[in-house]
Design a protein around this motif. Sequence first.
Motif, short mmCIF file in Angstrom:
data_model
loop_
_atom_site.label_atom_id
_atom_site.label_comp_id
_atom_site.label_asym_id
_atom_site.label_seq_id
_atom_site.Cartn_x
_atom_site.Cartn_y
_atom_site.Cartn_z
N LYS A 92 3.11 9.65 -2.30
CA LYS A 92 1.87 10.24 -1.77
C LYS A 92 2.08 11.66 -1.25
N ASN A 149 0.76 -1.25 0.00
CA ASN A 149 0.00 0.00 0.00
C ASN A 149 0.79 1.29 0.00
N VAL A 150 2.09 1.20 -0.17
CA VAL A 150 2.86 2.44 -0.24
C VAL A 150 2.72 3.08 -1.63
N GLY A 151 2.24 2.25 -2.61
CA GLY A 151 2.01 2.81 -3.95
C GLY A 151 2.96 2.27 -5.01
N LYS A 152 3.48 1.09 -4.81
CA LYS A 152 4.43 0.50 -5.77
C LYS A 152 3.79 0.29 -7.14
N SER A 205 4.42 12.05 -6.23
CA SER A 205 3.04 11.61 -6.09
C SER A 205 2.73 10.73 -7.29
N ALA A 206 2.71 9.44 -7.05
CA ALA A 206 2.48 8.50 -8.15
C ALA A 206 1.04 8.61 -8.64
N ARG A 207 0.11 8.89 -7.73
CA ARG A 207 -1.29 8.95 -8.13
C ARG A 207 -1.54 10.07 -9.13
N LEU A 238 -0.84 14.21 -0.63
CA LEU A 238 -1.61 14.25 0.61
C LEU A 238 -1.07 15.30 1.59
N THR A 263 1.11 1.63 -8.40
CA THR A 263 0.77 2.91 -9.01
C THR A 263 2.02 3.54 -9.63
P1 GDP Z 1 1.28 -1.23 -3.49
O1 GDP Z 1 0.59 -2.19 -2.60
O2 GDP Z 1 2.54 -0.72 -2.88
O3 GDP Z 1 1.48 -1.71 -4.89
O4 GDP Z 1 0.35 0.08 -3.55
P2 GDP Z 1 -0.73 0.52 -4.65
O5 GDP Z 1 -0.04 1.10 -5.83
O6 GDP Z 1 -1.67 -0.59 -4.87
O7 GDP Z 1 -1.41 1.71 -3.89
C1 GDP Z 1 -2.08 1.55 -2.63
C2 GDP Z 1 -3.08 2.67 -2.45
O8 GDP Z 1 -2.40 3.94 -2.37
C3 GDP Z 1 -4.05 2.78 -3.62
O9 GDP Z 1 -5.30 3.11 -3.11
C4 GDP Z 1 -3.47 3.94 -4.43
O10 GDP Z 1 -4.46 4.61 -5.16
C5 GDP Z 1 -2.89 4.83 -3.35
N1 GDP Z 1 -1.80 5.65 -3.86
C6 GDP Z 1 -0.71 5.22 -4.59
N2 GDP Z 1 0.08 6.28 -4.88
C7 GDP Z 1 -0.51 7.37 -4.36
C8 GDP Z 1 -0.18 8.78 -4.31
O11 GDP Z 1 0.82 9.25 -4.86
N3 GDP Z 1 -1.03 9.60 -3.64
C9 GDP Z 1 -2.14 9.13 -3.01
N4 GDP Z 1 -2.90 10.01 -2.39
N5 GDP Z 1 -2.48 7.84 -3.03
C10 GDP Z 1 -1.69 6.96 -3.68
#
Ligand code: GDP
Length: 491
Positions: free
Chosen positions: A345, A230-233, A385-387, A348, A235
Amino acid sequence: EKVKTKSLSKKLVDFTQVDKELLPTVIIVGRPNVGKSALFNRLIQRREALVYNTPADHVTRDIRDGIAKLGDLRFQVLDSAGLEAAATSGSILGRTADMTANVLSRSQFAIFLIAARDGLQSMDLQVGKWLRKHAPGIKIVLVMNKSESLDESDGSLAAAAGEACRLGFGDPIAISAETGLGMSELYGALKPLLEEHMFQIINDEATLESSPEPEESKLPLQLAIVGRPNVGKSTLLNTLLQEERVLVGPEAGLTRDSIRAQFQYDGRTVYMVDTAGWLERTKEKGPASLSIMQTRKNLMRAHVIALVLDGEEVAKTKRSMKHAEIVIARQAVEEGRGLIVIVNKMDLLKGKQKSKLYGDFIKAVPEEIQKLIPQVTGIPVIFVSAREGKGRIAVMRQVTDTYEKWCLRLSTARLNRWLRKVMSRHSWKDQAAQPKVKYFTQVKARPPTFVAFVKGKTVLSDTEIRFLTKSLKEDFDMGGIPIRILQRSLS
Ligand code: GDP
Ligand code: GDP
C-alpha cells in the motif's frame, strides 16, 4: 597420506554420534505392495498397527521420514509411498516429476524394493527405468523383500534372485521386513556405502568438488504469503499470478490441499503454498485449531516466506510489526525458511514521497525489523503497491534471489580459503584463544548448513559461532537466510 585419512575416517564414522542433520538419507522406492512401509517401520523400529494393503491407498499417503537404526548404523529414511503412484501411473505430468525430483534431491541413497514371491513385474521394470532417469547421482541398493515366503532348499529363492538381476542393479539382497530375515546382509551392504559418504563429507575435498551437484536452485520453489487480514495478500497474490493462474490438484509428496496455485517465473515453477488466513484464524478456538496446525505445518514447509505488512498502518502507528507478525517471522527463521518482508500500500504514502518523512520511513522500517528479528541479519524489505499492480518484478526478484541463496552450495576448497582469511581478519586476544577450526565444510543446502571441524577438545563458544555466521553472511551475501553452523571434533 592415505594411512592418515584412513585412521581419521575410522574415528569419525561412529553413526550413533553424528548429528541428525548430517546423517545420510536413504529413500525406499518400489511399486505398491512390495513392503516399503513394512521395511520403513522395521528400520525405525516401530510397529504400526496399520499396514496398507490396497494400491489405491498409496495416492493419499505422504512421504514419511524417520531415523533408521540398523546395528550401529544410523541414517535418515524416507518411505516414498505416494511417489510410486506418480512414477507408474500413465498420467504423470511434468510438475509431478518436478515434485519427485524435489524429494529425490534430499536423498543420497535409494533402496529399490521388490517382492520375491511376486516375481518380477512390469511395474518393477518401470520403477527401475524411472530411477535410472530421475536419480542419476543416487546410489541404489536392490533389495528383495518377502524372501521368507520362498524356499532356499528347492532353489526358488535363487531363481527369484536371478530374475531380479535383470533389473540391472546387481544381485538383490534377500530380506523379510516381516520376520527380520536378511537384515544383517542389508547392514553389510549399506555400511560401507554410508561410511564412504560420511568420509567424503568430512574429509575428501577433491571428491566433494568433483561430484555433480543437483541444480537445486532450479527445482520448483514453494512460496508462502502471510500477513494479518486486509494487508493486501489476495491483491498481491493476483498481481503475482497475473493471468497465469493454474489450479493444482493433489501431488505426490505434498498434502492434498497445501498447494493453492502454480505459475512460472523466469523459467522456474513457483508453487504458492496455501496458508490462507493463518493469522486470521490463530485466535479461534475449538475445531478450527486442527486446520490451524495443518496450515502452520504447510507454512513451515515453504521455502520462502513473504510476510506482508500494511505500509499505511506502519506509517500511522510508527510500528512495523505487531506481536503476531513478530512471532511468525521468528518462527520462519527458526524453522530455517528464507524470509522476506513486503511493505504494501505504498501508493497511499505517495503524496509524501518527496518528503523527508518518507525517506525516514524507508530507512527506519528495515532497521526496526532487524531489531525485532535479531536471529537473522539482513532481512530483505521491499516496498510495493499491489493495488496498482506494481511490485510483481520487485517481489519475484527478491523471492528468487532469497531462494537461490537458500539453495547455495559452497565448495569445501572455497570455504577453507575463506576460513583462513576470516581467522586472520579477526584479532584474537591471544594466539591460544584462537579457535582451532581445522576444516569448514557445507553439508547441506536448503537452508545452508555448515560443519566446523575443530581440533581436539576445543569447543567453539557462542560468540565464535556468531562471528563465523556473521562473516559467512557478509562475505557470501546471504541476508535473510537462516544459516546453521554445527561443530564436530577431530581428535
Ligand atoms: P488480505 O485480507 O490480506 O488478502 O487483503 P486484500 O488483498 O483483500 O486487501 C484488503 C484491502 O486493501 C482491499 O480493499 C484492497 O483493495 C486494499 N489494498 C490491497 N493492496 C493495496 C495497495 O497496494 N494499495 C491500496 N491503497 N490498497 C490496497
Ligand atoms: P508398500 O505398499 O510397498 O508400502 O507395502 P506394505 O508395507 O504396505 O506391505 C504390503 C503387504 O505386504 C502387506 O500386506 C504386508 O503385510 C506384506 N508384507 C510386507 N513385508 C512382508 C514380508 O517380508 N513378507 C511377507 N510375506 N509379507 C510382507
